[in-house]
Motif scaffolding. Structure first.
Motif, mmCIF file in Angstrom:
data_model
loop_
_atom_site.group_PDB
_atom_site.id
_atom_site.type_symbol
_atom_site.label_atom_id
_atom_site.label_comp_id
_atom_site.label_asym_id
_atom_site.label_seq_id
_atom_site.Cartn_x
_atom_site.Cartn_y
_atom_site.Cartn_z
ATOM 1 N N LEU A 162 35.786 104.484 80.976
ATOM 2 C CA LEU A 162 37.540 104.690 80.740
ATOM 3 C C LEU A 162 38.581 106.089 80.780
ATOM 4 O O LEU A 162 37.981 106.706 80.597
ATOM 5 N N LEU A 163 39.610 105.762 81.686
ATOM 6 C CA LEU A 163 39.756 106.736 82.356
ATOM 7 C C LEU A 163 41.646 107.180 81.872
ATOM 8 O O LEU A 163 42.101 106.353 82.787
ATOM 9 N N PRO A 164 41.757 108.274 81.261
ATOM 10 C CA PRO A 164 43.039 108.129 81.135
ATOM 11 C C PRO A 164 43.602 109.015 82.156
ATOM 12 O O PRO A 164 43.920 109.772 83.139
ATOM 13 N N VAL A 165 45.315 108.240 82.804
ATOM 14 C CA VAL A 165 45.520 109.050 83.802
ATOM 15 C C VAL A 165 47.616 109.050 83.634
ATOM 16 O O VAL A 165 48.088 108.347 82.326
ATOM 17 N N ALA A 166 47.792 109.658 84.445
ATOM 18 C CA ALA A 166 49.846 109.502 83.996
ATOM 19 C C ALA A 166 50.020 109.768 82.883
ATOM 20 O O ALA A 166 50.798 110.263 81.454
ATOM 21 N N GLY A 167 48.904 110.672 81.688
ATOM 22 C CA GLY A 167 49.540 112.076 80.195
ATOM 23 C C GLY A 167 47.942 111.541 79.117
ATOM 24 O O GLY A 167 47.276 110.862 80.000
ATOM 25 N N ASP A 168 48.289 111.743 78.612
ATOM 26 C CA ASP A 168 47.202 111.555 77.643
ATOM 27 C C ASP A 168 47.141 109.684 77.268
ATOM 28 O O ASP A 168 48.373 108.917 77.515
ATOM 29 N N ALA A 169 46.586 109.083 76.980
ATOM 30 C CA ALA A 169 46.134 107.729 76.412
ATOM 31 C C ALA A 169 45.907 107.727 74.459
ATOM 32 O O ALA A 169 44.921 108.274 74.238
ATOM 33 N N ARG A 170 46.838 107.103 73.898
ATOM 34 C CA ARG A 170 47.496 106.761 72.692
ATOM 35 C C ARG A 170 46.849 105.287 72.262
ATOM 36 O O ARG A 170 47.264 104.684 72.469
ATOM 37 N N GLY A 171 45.947 105.263 70.967
ATOM 38 C CA GLY A 171 45.726 104.457 69.999
ATOM 39 C C GLY A 171 44.556 103.649 70.628
ATOM 40 O O GLY A 171 44.969 102.020 70.678
ATOM 41 N N ILE A 172 43.646 104.117 71.275
ATOM 42 C CA ILE A 172 42.624 102.676 72.294
ATOM 43 C C ILE A 172 42.056 102.184 71.038
ATOM 44 O O ILE A 172 41.324 103.238 69.867
ATOM 45 N N THR A 173 42.021 101.237 71.216
ATOM 46 C CA THR A 173 40.594 100.693 70.612
ATOM 47 C C THR A 173 39.705 99.870 71.149
ATOM 48 O O THR A 173 39.811 98.704 72.208
ATOM 49 N N THR A 174 38.716 99.269 70.993
ATOM 50 C CA THR A 174 37.248 98.957 71.991
ATOM 51 C C THR A 174 37.111 97.421 71.092
ATOM 52 O O THR A 174 36.359 97.908 69.942
ATOM 53 N N GLU A 175 36.547 96.963 71.466
ATOM 54 C CA GLU A 175 35.350 95.452 71.170
ATOM 55 C C GLU A 175 34.453 95.148 72.448
ATOM 56 O O GLU A 175 35.343 95.220 73.360
ATOM 57 N N GLY A 176 33.547 95.519 72.143
ATOM 58 C CA GLY A 176 32.916 94.754 72.925
ATOM 59 C C GLY A 176 31.528 96.252 73.642
ATOM 60 O O GLY A 176 30.964 95.588 74.651
ATOM 61 N N LEU A 177 31.943 97.215 73.216
ATOM 62 C CA LEU A 177 31.397 97.902 73.780
ATOM 63 C C LEU A 177 30.754 98.908 73.453
ATOM 64 O O LEU A 177 30.881 99.138 71.608
ATOM 65 N N ARG A 178 29.284 99.228 73.995
ATOM 66 C CA ARG A 178 28.549 100.172 73.050
ATOM 67 C C ARG A 178 29.575 101.632 71.808
ATOM 68 O O ARG A 178 28.837 101.701 71.070
ATOM 69 N N PHE A 179 30.163 102.602 72.828
ATOM 70 C CA PHE A 179 30.832 103.424 72.025
ATOM 71 C C PHE A 179 32.028 103.090 71.738
ATOM 72 O O PHE A 179 33.736 103.452 72.150
ATOM 73 N N ALA A 180 32.092 102.625 70.152
ATOM 74 C CA ALA A 180 33.460 102.155 69.856
ATOM 75 C C ALA A 180 34.070 103.252 70.301
ATOM 76 O O ALA A 180 33.993 104.596 69.109
ATOM 77 N N LEU A 181 35.809 102.845 70.637
ATOM 78 C CA LEU A 181 36.888 103.615 69.867
ATOM 79 C C LEU A 181 37.723 102.994 68.663
ATOM 80 O O LEU A 181 37.908 101.771 68.839
ATOM 81 N N ARG A 182 38.532 102.897 67.514
ATOM 82 C CA ARG A 182 39.410 102.914 66.609
ATOM 83 C C ARG A 182 40.583 103.577 66.367
ATOM 84 O O ARG A 182 41.069 104.498 65.656
#
Length: 225
Positions: A162-182
């Motif tokens: 997951l690569l942020p482009v054009a600035g920061d990516a905020r409030g990322i939440t993932t499901e189904g990935l080994r390293f989860a973001l909340r």
């Protein structure tokens, strides 16, 4: 522009040259997609039996015989000057936006040049295309542009970054990935999102603000014996 009645502009496929398809050939594409060939993307279409509804670009890399054949078939051709300030991909995407599609799938666009590869990847994240679901298949990899929410498809264990482009990516939440973001942030230039992996055959990524490129690199070559 004449619209082929057999095509459905809700789905647009953009073909770019310079990038041979991986051994398994074409990915599954919408059966009634409107197909735009950008320059030598015409060769990709001819090699794999895909219809072409429009040819765009400076046409500096198109085989003369194939160009003559497509003109004879009555396919519209939009030729641009070789000395231009937009790439053939940007030209094709601008045309696609005019069709108001829901989804655009890009095939090709690598060609062995790092500057072209990076430029094409960054073009996908442009705000000019924010209203479209964009997915690219490049050099055996899949790039999914994530704005707000996208579902990714793969196999358990497949890599995805997951690569942020054009600035920061905020409030990322993932499901189904080994390293989860909340509800977490990835700063522009961060490598934290590199080399995550699927837990099953699908995953979801949500972003409250900003843009992510979800890059599935595909199978890697085995180490030499």
């Amino acid at each position: 522009m004449l619209m082929d009645p057999a095509a459905d502009p809700a789905d647009v496929v953009v073909l770019l040259g310079g990038d041979p398809l991986p051994g398994h050939g074409l990915p599954e594409l919408p059966s009634r997609a409107f197909v735009i060939a950008a320059d030598s993307g015409l060769h990709l279409a001819r090699d794999h039996g895909l219809p072409v509804h429009l040819l765009v670009g400076d046409l500096d890399s198109v085989d003369a015989a194939q160009l003559a054949a497509i003109r004879a078939d009555g396919v519209p051709v939009q030729q641009h000057p070789v000395d231009k300030d937009r790439t053939d991909l940007a030209i094709a995407l601008d045309v696609a936006v005019g069709l108001a599609p829901a989804r655009v799938t890009l095939l090709g666009g690598h060609g062995g040049r790092l500057d072209h590869l990076l430029g094409n990847a960054l073009v996908l994240a442009s705000s000019a295309y924010a209203a479209i679901e964009l997915t690219a298949r490049v050099a055996g990899a899949t790039i999914t542009v994530v704005r707000e929410h996208r579902t990714l498809h793969g196999t358990a264990g497949d890599l995805v970054s997951l690569l942020p482009v054009a600035g920061d990516a905020r409030g990322i939440t993932t499901e189904g990935l080994r390293f989860a973001l909340r509800d977490e942030d990835l700063a522009a230039g961060s490598t934290r999102g590199i080399s995550n992996s699927f837990l099953s055959d699908r995953a979801t990524v949500r972003v409250r603000a900003g843009v992510l490129l979800a890059v599935q690199p595909g199978p890697t070559d085995p180490e030499p014996a």
